[in-house]
Design a protein around this motif. Sequence first.
Motif, short mmCIF file in Angstrom:
data_model
loop_
_atom_site.label_atom_id
_atom_site.label_comp_id
_atom_site.label_asym_id
_atom_site.label_seq_id
_atom_site.Cartn_x
_atom_site.Cartn_y
_atom_site.Cartn_z
N TYR A 36 0.54 -1.27 -0.11
CA TYR A 36 -0.06 -0.21 -0.27
C TYR A 36 0.81 1.26 -0.08
O TYR A 36 0.87 1.92 1.15
N ALA A 40 -1.00 2.96 -8.06
CA ALA A 40 -0.92 1.48 -8.62
C ALA A 40 -1.32 0.50 -8.04
O ALA A 40 -2.80 -0.52 -7.51
N HIS A 41 -0.56 0.93 -6.43
CA HIS A 41 -1.13 -0.50 -5.41
C HIS A 41 -2.64 0.03 -5.18
O HIS A 41 -3.18 -1.09 -4.33
N ARG A 43 -4.89 1.29 -6.35
CA ARG A 43 -5.67 0.90 -7.76
C ARG A 43 -6.33 -0.70 -7.98
O ARG A 43 -7.18 -1.25 -7.51
N SER A 44 -5.07 -1.83 -7.78
CA SER A 44 -5.31 -3.04 -7.36
C SER A 44 -6.02 -3.44 -6.50
O SER A 44 -7.42 -3.96 -5.74
N ASN A 47 -9.41 -2.38 -6.87
CA ASN A 47 -10.36 -3.44 -8.12
C ASN A 47 -10.79 -4.58 -7.55
O ASN A 47 -11.79 -5.28 -7.88
N MET A 48 -9.87 -5.13 -6.57
CA MET A 48 -10.70 -6.42 -5.61
C MET A 48 -11.34 -5.97 -4.80
O MET A 48 -12.88 -6.80 -4.19
#
Length: 563
Positions: A36, A40-41, A43-44, A47-48
Amino acid sequence: MKRLLIVFFIISFVACQEADILRENPSGIYTADNMYVTEAHFRSALNMLYQNYRNLYYGGDDNSFDLQLATDLSHAGQDGIVRFFSDYPATLDPTAAKVLYHWRGNYKIIANANTIIGRLPASEVPIEAQPQLEGEARFFRALAYRYLVYLYGGVPLILEETTSAKNDFTRSSKEEVIRQMIDDLQFAASNLPSIPDLPDGQVSKEAAKHLLAESALAIGENELAIEASSQVIGNPALALMTDRFGSRRNQPGDVYWDLFQRNNQNRSSGNTEGIFVIQFEPDVPGGGQSTIARTGYQMERWHTPNVPLATDPDDRNLIATGFLPTSIVGRGAGWLMPTFHFSNEIWYDELGDIDYRDMRVSEYNFPRGVLYNNPSGPAKYQGVYFDINTDENQHLLNTSGIWSRGAYPYQTKATTPGDHPSNLILNPETMQLRDIGGVTYTDWYDMRLAETYLLRAEAYLAVGNTTLAAVDINTVRNRAGAVSVDASAVDLDFILDERLRELGIEEKRRLTLSRTGRVYANIRQYNRYNADDIQEHHQVFPIPQSEIDANIGAVLEQNPGYN
């Protein structure tokens, strides 16, 4: 002996190297501290949250349909299966897996959202980018609490990342939970982009305001509900679809039918009505659907009739050689059958007949039978339309108030009529489907603008303005070709029925009935299948007994009636 000594020597050598052999040399260690960090972290991680939510309520097992089953919308088609709500007391036992499913699934979303929210300030994410990411996480936290508070009542309110064992949870009141939802949604609405500025499927300012309007209604903040819903309705980028559109606009049908055809749900198809659309991509890793393993949202499997169980129109015996499950009907199991209230009563005109001026009950959208389609079947059935007038249906309706599982009215939005993926078609001539059929191969509305109009109508009704309530209701009804309702006829019962007419199997009906305090009353009145076994305390689910037992540091109170 020499060979034996050599073996012992080798064993002793290997044994002394055990620590080196077993020592791990990981190429990388992933922890919350290093996962975290960048945008990008996060956003991933967000997405989860989308995946968590899709898996929880748009998956393939029976739990995905708990919010439609055993309501005034539908009931179990297969008797005696407890997990299908065939018996309310048995299904809602505090030890039942179903009761735990919704509790743990939503708290998982909350836990993941809390981690995102809590770790953003110390991350490398630019300060100007943080509010949007936090708003998205807070939207999902509010969404998860929505399910918890309507299903269970007041629940533990957890707003920070849990980093150590905790066993002293206590329940907040229902109002406290909803006010936290409102706070989260107001933050989200202030910091999320508007829907035209986002990719298909990503939550927007309008999605937050739509959910804010519903949440405000739940605690009588009616002016806030009017304000929030009006901001959604007033967005020029959003409008009800009134003309034929999309991939099949030149085929027989109507604009309501177009809303539910494959690839027609998102703005990229020209649809200005979808607000929050659950995304699926068949046979793509992470896409949530498979044409090979029957994975994905199985509304087709659950809601469409189990046509091989259809009966001879002249008696109540099964047809010896049955229907072929086809790409027109789908491969239904008949587990989510409509109540007579949903299939018939809400559509009656002043003469007590179904008003077919309303396109939502047309042959394209709510067909009342199926043409026999097996060329190898008995000659007397060829060309026979098995409809609601079969002896079996008349017998069942007269004796128990329910339909036959083999032929009943169903909503075609559950399936993709004539448009299943080609590799599911076993026989192109008869359009017979392979055994693996049953998934609904479309994206799916979680929120759309027609519902926003009905939420605002409910808020106008609550402040005593039936004139404006009727205007909003008629905006929805006029699109469907239905006769306008007079302001004097608008009450909560009418709005709840209009939600059934417009939203049908899309709606998480149990949440609506819980929010309006109508679970028990409406099921008793309109669901003949469950009317005798539902009890007043089934207005909410029990708190899972396993959660109560594990919470040894404090009392996690059980809901009344389940002790």
